[in-house]
Design an enzyme around this catalytic site. Sequence first.
Site, short mmCIF file in Angstrom:
data_model
loop_
_atom_site.label_atom_id
_atom_site.label_comp_id
_atom_site.label_asym_id
_atom_site.label_seq_id
_atom_site.Cartn_x
_atom_site.Cartn_y
_atom_site.Cartn_z
CG ASP A 1 -24.58 25.58 -10.77
OD1 ASP A 1 -24.46 25.31 -9.58
OD2 ASP A 1 -25.18 26.61 -11.17
CG PHE B 1 -33.96 46.15 -16.42
CD1 PHE B 1 -34.08 47.54 -16.52
CD2 PHE B 1 -32.68 45.60 -16.41
CE1 PHE B 1 -32.96 48.35 -16.58
CE2 PHE B 1 -31.55 46.42 -16.49
CZ PHE B 1 -31.69 47.79 -16.56
NE ARG C 1 -21.79 30.64 -12.69
CZ ARG C 1 -21.47 29.37 -12.81
NH1 ARG C 1 -20.18 29.04 -13.04
NH2 ARG C 1 -22.37 28.41 -12.71
CE LYS D 1 -33.22 37.54 -19.48
NZ LYS D 1 -33.85 38.88 -19.49
CB SER E 1 -28.50 36.24 -19.14
OG SER E 1 -27.77 35.36 -18.32
CE1 TYR F 1 -31.58 33.64 -16.79
CE2 TYR F 1 -33.60 34.93 -16.82
CZ TYR F 1 -32.21 34.86 -16.80
OH TYR F 1 -31.47 36.01 -16.79
CG ASN G 1 -33.26 31.12 -6.76
OD1 ASN G 1 -33.59 30.02 -6.34
ND2 ASN G 1 -34.13 32.03 -7.14
C1 WQD Z 1 -23.04 31.38 -8.79
C2 WQD Z 1 -22.19 30.23 -8.27
C3 WQD Z 1 -23.41 28.20 -7.84
C4 WQD Z 1 -25.80 29.69 -4.52
C5 WQD Z 1 -27.68 32.83 -12.42
C6 WQD Z 1 -28.34 32.91 -13.75
C7 WQD Z 1 -27.88 34.16 -14.45
C8 WQD Z 1 -28.19 35.33 -13.58
C9 WQD Z 1 -27.43 35.18 -12.26
C10 WQD Z 1 -30.33 36.35 -13.90
C11 WQD Z 1 -22.56 28.88 -8.90
C12 WQD Z 1 -22.82 28.77 -6.56
C13 WQD Z 1 -24.90 29.62 -5.58
C14 WQD Z 1 -25.55 28.96 -3.33
C15 WQD Z 1 -23.53 28.12 -4.31
N1 WQD Z 1 -29.58 35.41 -13.33
N2 WQD Z 1 -23.79 28.84 -5.47
N3 WQD Z 1 -24.42 28.20 -3.26
O1 WQD Z 1 -26.18 30.42 -11.47
O2 WQD Z 1 -24.07 31.71 -12.12
O3 WQD Z 1 -26.29 32.68 -12.62
O4 WQD Z 1 -27.92 33.97 -11.66
O5 WQD Z 1 -30.02 37.19 -14.66
O6 WQD Z 1 -28.57 34.29 -15.68
O7 WQD Z 1 -27.95 31.81 -14.52
O8 WQD Z 1 -25.52 32.57 -10.28
O9 WQD Z 1 -25.29 33.22 -7.93
O10 WQD Z 1 -26.86 31.31 -8.54
O11 WQD Z 1 -24.41 30.95 -8.68
O12 WQD Z 1 -22.52 27.41 -4.23
O13 WQD Z 1 -26.33 28.99 -2.33
O14 WQD Z 1 -22.42 30.09 -6.87
O15 WQD Z 1 -23.26 26.79 -7.87
O16 WQD Z 1 -21.37 28.14 -9.06
P1 WQD Z 1 -25.47 31.71 -11.64
P2 WQD Z 1 -25.58 32.03 -8.79
#
Ligand code: WQD
Length: 350
Positions: free
Chosen positions: A301, A83, A234, A157, A128, A153, A201
């Site tokens: 995104d 991991f 998602r 992967k 991922s 990132y 994030n």
């Molecule tokens: C999900 C949705 C955002 C935060 C990433 C990596 C992936 C994995 C998981 C590591 C999107 C929206 C998010 C916020 C929002 N990382 N959002 N407001 O980007 O799909 O995946 O994290 O393994 O590899 O790419 O996940 O949770 O950041 O976003 O609207 O404050 O939520 O735009 O549509 P993501 P996320």
Amino acid sequence: MGKKILVTGGSGYIGSHTVIELQKSGFDTIIIDNLSNSIPEIVDQIARITGKKPLFEKFDMTARPALEEFFKRHADIAGVIHFAACKAVGESVADPLKYYHNNLVSLIYLLECMRSQKNQPKLVFSSSCTVYGQPDQLPVTEKAPVKQAMSPYGNTKQISEEIIDDSARQTGIASISLRYFNPIGAHESALIGELPIGVPNNLVPFITQTAIGKREQLTVFGNDYNTPDGTCIRDYIHVCDLARAHVVALQRLLEEKNETPHEVFNLGTGTGYSVLEAIQSFEKTTGVKLNWAFSGRRPGDVEKVWADTTLANLTLGWKAEKGLDEMMATAWAWEKNMAAGILNNLNKNK
Ligand code: WQD
């Protein structure tokens, strides 16, 4: 004594949940972690849940001599679940070399150490769905083309999977890469969960921190996507379902059931939910009204992505069991426990 499994990054979010599932399946576990994105108290929490404290060693996997010395001391490692990696998409754009150095050098050193072992361990790798970028077809299968990564990132992967693919054929180290969709939620005990350091994030920790009052307002990034409600879609998967899949994949390799030296599986539920649907699920499940507002899109995104899980279901014999509401309920229980000082109390007990 169960077979010994090395879990790199095992005090992290998915790693810690996987250690619990490994212990439940009778494996002995040893965690190595540089604690750059986790805290050592998580090891104590695992012990509270399973009654068995995993071995733990803190060090950096890019420090090759330390890693070689570790493998000399643990010649009986039967499998490795890898991991340990930096995983913040935005940070990887701001500091690409940190991501290429940490994620790729640590993998290469790990593979070289595994190759030198008298009894070569099996490898399960944390990949991922980011490797797919924006798929042309949905649900996305493992046969979908890997696309130009949307971030350094994601590129680490993709490159990692290629390194594993080439080296598995040459070294015979049987390997499985697991392509996660969006892991969320927490263990039912609410004693471990996602522990974002700093401003989250990811969506769900931001939701729970807003709900608990740690953040003023959740920003929903974009409402003009080509989706039913305009927000991104998602495939959210409960971290415990994800953890269970790692044990199933490892057992497949230990029983030498893999059909090729390096296999790849999607780990999702097969169902996509929009950001607004995720918010609605949280509010319905917890009874907490969330303060949120729209903003512009977040660069990088993907508009919509969810998994075709047929291969994992049929070949691994694994299927995600928990629904979105349970994911939200467990994430919320963990957030409330953190706010109640569950981890601070551990410090005080020391
Ligand atoms: C999900 C949705 C955002 C935060 C990433 C990596 C992936 C994995 C998981 C590591 C999107 C929206 C998010 C916020 C929002 N990382 N959002 N407001 O980007 O799909 O995946 O994290 O393994 O590899 O790419 O996940 O949770 O950041 O976003 O609207 O404050 O939520 O735009 O549509 P993501 P996320």
